[in-house]
Design a protein around this motif. Structure first.
Motif, PDB file in Angstrom:
ATOM      1  N   SER A 295      61.003 -11.463  68.375  1.00 22.30           N
ATOM      2  CA  SER A 295      60.287 -12.940  68.550  1.00 22.30           C
ATOM      3  C   SER A 295      60.918 -13.667  67.692  1.00 22.30           C
ATOM      4  CB  SER A 295      58.631 -12.848  68.440  1.00 22.30           C
ATOM      5  OG  SER A 295      58.198 -11.764  69.410  1.00 22.30           O
ATOM      6  N   HIS A 296      60.474 -13.605  66.261  1.00 22.53           N
ATOM      7  CA  HIS A 296      61.025 -14.671  65.232  1.00 22.53           C
ATOM      8  C   HIS A 296      62.766 -14.533  65.213  1.00 22.53           C
ATOM      9  CE1 HIS A 296      57.098 -14.062  64.177  1.00 22.53           C
ATOM     10  NE2 HIS A 296      57.159 -15.676  63.690  1.00 22.53           N
ATOM     11  N   GLY A 297      63.449 -13.228  65.601  1.00 25.19           N
ATOM     12  CA  GLY A 297      64.434 -13.001  65.433  1.00 25.19           C
ATOM     13  C   GLY A 297      65.245 -13.682  66.316  1.00 25.19           C
TER      14      GLY A 297
ATOM     15  N   SER B  77      50.586 -21.306  67.673  1.00 25.72           N
ATOM     16  CA  SER B  77      51.985 -21.428  67.037  1.00 25.72           C
ATOM     17  C   SER B  77      53.197 -20.419  67.625  1.00 25.72           C
ATOM     18  CB  SER B  77      51.791 -20.936  65.720  1.00 25.72           C
ATOM     19  OG  SER B  77      51.133 -19.808  65.540  1.00 25.72           O
ATOM     20  N   ASP B  78      54.250 -20.793  67.653  1.00 22.35           N
ATOM     21  CA  ASP B  78      55.420 -20.045  68.208  1.00 22.35           C
ATOM     22  C   ASP B  78      55.308 -19.775  69.612  1.00 22.35           C
ATOM     23  OD1 ASP B  78      56.744 -20.004  65.675  1.00 22.35           O
ATOM     24  OD2 ASP B  78      56.024 -17.913  65.329  1.00 22.35           O
ATOM     25  N   ALA B  79      54.925 -20.862  70.572  1.00 20.38           N
ATOM     26  CA  ALA B  79      54.694 -20.573  71.930  1.00 20.38           C
ATOM     27  C   ALA B  79      56.040 -20.346  72.675  1.00 20.38           C
ATOM     28  CB  ALA B  79      54.274 -21.981  72.465  1.00 20.38           C
ATOM     29  N   LYS B  80      57.216 -20.717  72.179  1.00 19.34           N
ATOM     30  CA  LYS B  80      58.516 -20.433  73.027  1.00 19.34           C
ATOM     31  C   LYS B  80      58.821 -19.007  72.853  1.00 19.34           C
ATOM     32  CE  LYS B  80      60.598 -25.073  73.185  1.00 19.34           C
ATOM     33  NZ  LYS B  80      59.555 -25.832  72.367  1.00 19.34           N
ATOM     34  N   GLN B  81      58.473 -18.452  71.748  1.00 16.93           N
ATOM     35  CA  GLN B  81      58.814 -17.081  71.555  1.00 16.93           C
ATOM     36  C   GLN B  81      57.782 -16.032  72.146  1.00 16.93           C
ATOM     37  OE1 GLN B  81      59.711 -17.650  67.581  1.00 16.93           O
ATOM     38  NE2 GLN B  81      57.937 -16.444  66.789  1.00 16.93           N
ATOM     39  N   THR B  82      56.782 -16.586  72.622  1.00 18.53           N
ATOM     40  CA  THR B  82      55.400 -15.548  72.714  1.00 18.53           C
ATOM     41  C   THR B  82      55.789 -15.290  74.286  1.00 18.53           C
ATOM     42  OG1 THR B  82      54.382 -16.396  71.105  1.00 18.53           O
ATOM     43  CG2 THR B  82      53.098 -15.592  72.858  1.00 18.53           C
TER      44      THR B  82
ATOM     45  N   PHE C 150      46.689 -15.853  57.920  1.00 19.41           N
ATOM     46  CA  PHE C 150      47.035 -16.941  56.798  1.00 19.41           C
ATOM     47  C   PHE C 150      48.322 -17.164  57.368  1.00 19.41           C
ATOM     48  CE2 PHE C 150      43.853 -13.926  54.613  1.00 19.41           C
ATOM     49  CZ  PHE C 150      43.046 -14.986  54.232  1.00 19.41           C
ATOM     50  N   LYS C 151      48.603 -18.181  57.838  1.00 19.40           N
ATOM     51  CA  LYS C 151      49.764 -18.914  58.548  1.00 19.40           C
ATOM     52  C   LYS C 151      50.657 -19.521  57.634  1.00 19.40           C
ATOM     53  CE  LYS C 151      51.069 -17.765  61.712  1.00 19.40           C
ATOM     54  NZ  LYS C 151      51.722 -16.403  61.955  1.00 19.40           N
ATOM     55  N   PRO C 152      51.976 -19.016  57.355  1.00 19.98           N
ATOM     56  CA  PRO C 152      52.900 -20.051  56.280  1.00 19.98           C
ATOM     57  C   PRO C 152      53.755 -21.032  57.294  1.00 19.98           C
ATOM     58  CG  PRO C 152      53.778 -17.682  56.779  1.00 19.98           C
ATOM     59  CD  PRO C 152      52.464 -17.853  57.849  1.00 19.98           C
TER      60      PRO C 152
ATOM     61  N   PRO D 117      49.019 -11.746  68.930  1.00 13.56           N
ATOM     62  CA  PRO D 117      49.367 -13.295  68.869  1.00 13.56           C
ATOM     63  C   PRO D 117      50.129 -13.810  67.650  1.00 13.56           C
ATOM     64  CG  PRO D 117      47.169 -12.698  68.420  1.00 13.56           C
ATOM     65  CD  PRO D 117      47.711 -11.515  68.771  1.00 13.56           C
ATOM     66  N   CYS D 118      50.722 -14.856  67.554  1.00 16.25           N
ATOM     67  CA  CYS D 118      51.362 -15.036  66.239  1.00 16.25           C
ATOM     68  C   CYS D 118      50.027 -15.393  65.433  1.00 16.25           C
ATOM     69  CB  CYS D 118      52.314 -16.540  66.411  1.00 16.25           C
ATOM     70  SG  CYS D 118      52.836 -17.052  64.974  1.00 16.25           S
ATOM     71  N   SER D 119      49.129 -16.445  65.916  1.00 13.90           N
ATOM     72  CA  SER D 119      47.908 -16.772  65.207  1.00 13.90           C
ATOM     73  C   SER D 119      46.794 -16.410  66.129  1.00 13.90           C
ATOM     74  CB  SER D 119      47.951 -18.319  64.928  1.00 13.90           C
ATOM     75  OG  SER D 119      49.045 -18.960  64.441  1.00 13.90           O
TER      76      SER D 119
ATOM     77  N   ILE E   1      56.048  -7.700  68.374  1.00 15.78           N
ATOM     78  CA  ILE E   1      56.410  -8.692  69.394  1.00 15.78           C
ATOM     79  C   ILE E   1      55.100  -9.648  69.398  1.00 15.78           C
ATOM     80  CG2 ILE E   1      56.493  -9.047  72.011  1.00 15.78           C
ATOM     81  CD1 ILE E   1      58.096  -6.548  71.960  1.00 15.78           C
ATOM     82  N   GLU E   2      55.318 -11.213  69.686  1.00 15.91           N
ATOM     83  CA  GLU E   2      54.264 -12.084  69.840  1.00 15.91           C
ATOM     84  C   GLU E   2      53.928 -12.300  71.302  1.00 15.91           C
ATOM     85  OE1 GLU E   2      54.532 -14.610  65.744  1.00 15.91           O
ATOM     86  OE2 GLU E   2      55.641 -15.315  67.473  1.00 15.91           O
ATOM     87  N   THR E   3      52.606 -11.961  71.493  1.00 12.77           N
ATOM     88  CA  THR E   3      52.114 -12.015  72.883  1.00 12.77           C
ATOM     89  C   THR E   3      50.900 -12.954  72.945  1.00 12.77           C
ATOM     90  OG1 THR E   3      50.528 -10.360  72.543  1.00 12.77           O
ATOM     91  CG2 THR E   3      52.532  -9.757  73.287  1.00 12.77           C
TER      92      THR E   3
ATOM     93  N   LEU F  34      48.060  -3.575  66.156  1.00 13.91           N
ATOM     94  CA  LEU F  34      47.916  -5.018  66.731  1.00 13.91           C
ATOM     95  C   LEU F  34      48.268  -5.978  65.508  1.00 13.91           C
ATOM     96  CD1 LEU F  34      44.331  -4.950  68.218  1.00 13.91           C
ATOM     97  CD2 LEU F  34      46.357  -5.416  69.492  1.00 13.91           C
ATOM     98  N   ARG F  35      48.970  -6.942  66.001  1.00 17.86           N
ATOM     99  CA  ARG F  35      49.482  -8.149  64.894  1.00 17.86           C
ATOM    100  C   ARG F  35      48.634  -9.283  65.095  1.00 17.86           C
ATOM    101  NH1 ARG F  35      54.152 -11.728  64.072  1.00 17.86           N
ATOM    102  NH2 ARG F  35      52.355 -12.984  63.765  1.00 17.86           N
ATOM    103  N   GLY F  36      48.158  -9.944  64.245  1.00 12.55           N
ATOM    104  CA  GLY F  36      47.767 -11.292  64.559  1.00 12.55           C
ATOM    105  C   GLY F  36      47.706 -11.938  62.959  1.00 12.55           C
TER     106      GLY F  36
HETATM  107 MN    MN Z   1      54.980 -16.477  64.652  1.00  9.78          MN
END
Ligand code: MN
Ligand code: PEP
Length: 257
Positions: free
Chosen positions: A201-203, A238-243, A60-62, A31-33, A227-229, A55-57
């Motif tokens: 995803s962010h790209g 956060s970042d729903a549209k690219q998830t 601390f979110k900027p 997930p993004c967050s 990749i954000e899932t 795994l990404r997650g």
């Molecule tokens: Mn994100």
């Protein structure tokens, strides 16, 4: 020009039993967050079944707005480590401040430096003194020279376990969130010798482009993707549209298993 440490000699980074920059492309997903303990347990268990290397997650979110969700912080990091250990997967998460390095170091397998912090030279120098791999995202307005020199700031301290990540740059495009610069990513790979992965995803900022851009990145010889899932992407904080969903991720991942 001073003598550079990153001269183009091909480097493979080892994370547990993974080799980043070797033949097989690396898949990082999550997930993004991290939204709750139960959320990250669900992500870890499902992604493990489908096939994920790391795994990404975010904890601390900027965020663009200081009033938006800023992440669960250390509480989230505890949840993350526990969930990942349970399925025996390494983790990557963003370090926003150099003050957090020491405390985070026992939890993370890879430190992520986000796009906004690519120019934070004191953070980079401090990471250069650690023995943990660092994923260095490209600043969204950074030239290749600025990006590769930011990597040099880390390498200078003795830590050459650096993975570069192309995450899109700002151009005049108003349809995609950013413009994914695959050619620039290859140039950075050739110049430094470091593994370079791509963040579709962010790209792109758009779900439907994650699969094609993953294929493109791998086809041109880059070393993997991040990749954000989410189990229910539209509700992601956060970042729903690219998830993307687990099943969409599975289709993309399945081609390379
Ligand atoms: Mn994100
Ligand atoms: C992220 O990967 O969670 C992130 C914030 O990405 P970037 O630094 O590329 O914006």
């Amino acid at each position: 020009m001073d003598k550079l440490k990153l001269t183009g000699k091909k480097k493979i980074i080892k994370v547990r039993d993974l080799e980043i920059g070797a033949e097989k492309p690396i898949f990082i997903a999550g997930p993004c967050s991290i939204e709750s303990e139960e959320h990250i347990i669900d992500e870890a268990n499902n992604l493990k079944k489908i096939g994920v290397d790391i795994l990404r997650g975010g904890v601390f979110k900027p965020r663009t707005s200081p009033y938006d969700f800023q992440g669960l912080g250390y509480e989230g990091l505890e949840y993350f480590k526990k969930a990942a250990d349970n399925v025996n997967l390494p983790i990557i998460t963003e370090v926003l401040s150099e003050d957090d390095i020491e405390k985070m170091i026992d939890y993370v397998d890879i430190f992520q430096v986000g796009s906004r912090n690519m120019y934070n030279y004191s953070l980079l120098k401090k990471l250069g003194k650690t023995n943990k791999p660092v994923l260095l995202k490209r600043g969204f307005s950074a030239t290749i020279k600025e990006w590769t020199m930011a990597a040099e700031y880390i390498a200078m301290g003795g830590n050459e376990d650096i993975i570069l990540c192309e995450r899109g740059i700002r151009a005049f495009n108003d349809y995609t969130r950013n413009t994914l610069d695959l050619a620039g990513a290859l140039v950075a790979k050739n110049l430094t010798g470091l593994p370079v992965i791509v963040d579709p995803s962010h790209g792109t900022g758009r779900r439907e482009l994650i699969g094609p851009m993953t294929d493109a990145a791998i086809a041109c010889g880059l070393d993997g993707v991040i990749i954000e899932t989410h189990r229910n992407p539209d509700t992601a904080i956060s970042d729903a549209k690219q998830t993307i969903t687990y099943s969409d991720y599975e289709k993309i991942r399945g081609k390379y298993l």
